[in-house]
Motif scaffolding. Structure first.
Motif, PDB file in Angstrom:
ATOM      1  N   CYS A  91     -18.836 -31.323  -1.456  1.00 13.68           N
ATOM      2  CA  CYS A  91     -19.130 -32.768  -1.555  1.00 13.68           C
ATOM      3  C   CYS A  91     -18.380 -33.437  -2.699  1.00 13.68           C
ATOM      4  N   GLY A  92     -18.020 -32.655  -3.725  1.00 12.89           N
ATOM      5  CA  GLY A  92     -17.265 -33.230  -4.843  1.00 12.89           C
ATOM      6  C   GLY A  92     -18.130 -33.978  -5.833  1.00 12.89           C
ATOM      7  N   CYS A  94     -21.825 -32.910  -6.482  1.00 11.77           N
ATOM      8  CA  CYS A  94     -22.978 -32.171  -7.021  1.00 11.77           C
ATOM      9  C   CYS A  94     -22.561 -31.368  -8.255  1.00 11.77           C
ATOM     10  N   CYS A  97     -20.071 -28.495  -7.451  1.00  5.02           N
ATOM     11  CA  CYS A  97     -18.718 -28.963  -7.119  1.00  5.02           C
ATOM     12  C   CYS A  97     -18.008 -29.471  -8.379  1.00  5.02           C
ATOM     13  N   CYS A 105     -21.784 -25.398  -3.377  1.00  4.88           N
ATOM     14  CA  CYS A 105     -22.083 -26.834  -3.213  1.00  4.88           C
ATOM     15  C   CYS A 105     -23.538 -27.010  -2.789  1.00  4.88           C
TER      16      CYS A 105
HETATM   17 ZN   LIG Z   1     -21.131 -30.275  -3.740  1.00  7.46          ZN
END
Ligand SMILES: [Zn+2]
Ligand SMILES: [Zn+2]
Length: 378
Positions: A91-92, A94, A97, A105
């Motif tokens: 997801c970039g 959390c 991430c 993730c």
């Molecule tokens: Zn994530």
């Protein structure tokens, strides 16, 4: 849109081949025409209740195909792209991430526990014209997607972060294995473990994942590499893919043989079966300061009793999830390694089947036969 899919409706039963409706991709989702899907041991574990999923669910999480449509906001892929489906939506946003640990993730656990997209809903529906659902007046029934993927189906809608573009000249019908088994195995050897050239490695369980671990160890320069499996064909395959020794644990004394080969035990042992007995074996064959890396997934409620004195030989026990991988970096890299001949994948594929033959392939997996079956779609 109608698609054919293999639906799990009960524990320990047969998957039923059904016609389902698949909804178009929503925001940050991608529709993929499935070219091929590997059958992973975790599919078998869900079918038999070792791993849990809400039902009904379309199994399959090792898919590859061609992007057919993208929802609003998708920038990483476009229609026509060849993609592998990653287990992690990366997801970039959390905590994991942000620490560049996309394999953990926090959105992935949502997708895998619920079998849904990121918004908690699925894109698959069954109709009571073909199925009857007890206790509901609705003629529509929501069908879950294993790991938010559901690759035992002609098409898949997945979170955009799970669609990893790969080079066009790589064969999807073989590279699909990189979506789960190969990344889980090879990643454990090259990312989770810090193997140095000349370190000794043992791999317990030589199915698709174990053989991928073994190849990662070979690529890192490990020696000796010891394959442990009761099935003679799997030991032979392991030796042809880089193992230097093979042990039949049913007819040989594992600990004694490991001592004979390595002197003091191995630097790294990898467990790729997910049974408490073999997790114990993996820990018991370590040399002082050795590391046992558990890749196979047992029933998650199991407990492990640790012999405390081993802590003072600085022996370590750790898990490895999805090869500690960064999917956007690692999946295309494994494809390159395959195309360069460094990573052997064709050898892992025992047979190619049609979706209708999925139950037979799952039964064979239960009997420990073969490394990997791959479902081919038109
Ligand atoms: Zn994530
Ligand atoms: Zn898997």
């Amino acid at each position: 849109m109608k698609i054919k899919a293999a639906v799990m409706r009960e524990l320990d039963g047969l998957l039923s081949i059904e016609e389902l409706d698949i909804a178009p991709p929503k925001e940050n989702e991608v529709l993929i025409k499935t070219t091929a899907s590997g059958i992973c041991h975790s599919d078998y574990s869900v079918l038999h209740g070792v791993l849990r999923s809400p039902l009904p669910v379309v199994l399959g999480h090792e898919g590859a195909g061609i992007v057919e449509a993208v929802g609003p906001g998708v920038t990483n892929v476009k229609p026509g792209d060849h993609v592998l489906v990653s287990l992690s939506p990366s997801c970039g946003k959390c905590a994991m991430c942000l620490e560049e640990r996309e394999y953990l993730c926090m959105e992935m656990s949502k997708a895998s526990n619920r079998g849904t997209m990121m918004d908690g809903t699925t894109r698959l529906t069954a109709h009571s014209a073909t199925r009857h659902t007890a206790g509901t007046s609705s003629d529509e029934e929501e069908v879950r997607q294993l790991c938010g993927i559901a690759s035992f189906a002609e098409k898949m809608v997945v979170p955009a972060g799970c669609a990893i573009k790969i080079r066009d000249d790589a064969p999807l019908e073989t590279c699909c294995l990189i979506g789960c088994g190969v990344t889980t195995g090879t990643g454990a050897a090259i990312n989770t473990a810090d193997i140095h050239p000349g370190n000794s490695v043992a791999v317990i369980g030589c199915g698709g994942v174990g053989l991928s671990i073994l190849q990662g160890a070979r690529i890192k320069g490990a020696h000796p590499i010891i394959a442990v499996d009761p099935v003679a064909e799997k030991r032979a395959l392991a030796l042809s893919l880089g193992a230097t020794h093979a042990i039949d644990p049913f007819n040989e004394n594992l600990k004694e043989r490991i001592k004979e080969i390595t002197g003091k035990g191995v630097h790294f042992s990898f467990e790729a079966l997910g049974s408490m007995k073999t997790i114990n074996d993996a820990y018991s064959i370590l040399r002082p300061t050795g590391e046992a890396i558990i890749v196979g997934v047992p029933n998650l409620k199991e407990k492990y009793e640790l012999p405390v004195y081993n802590l003072f030989a600085e022996k370590e026990l750790r898990g490895s999830v999805y090869g500690s991988s960064r999917p956007k970096r690692d999946l295309p890299m494994f494809v390159d390694w395959y195309m360069d001949g460094k990573l052997k994948l064709d050898e892992l594929i025992t047979k190619r089947i049609r979706l209708e033959d999925v139950n037979q392939a799952l039964e064979e997996m239960g009997r420990g036969e073969g490394a990997r079956s791959v479902i081919m779609f038109d």
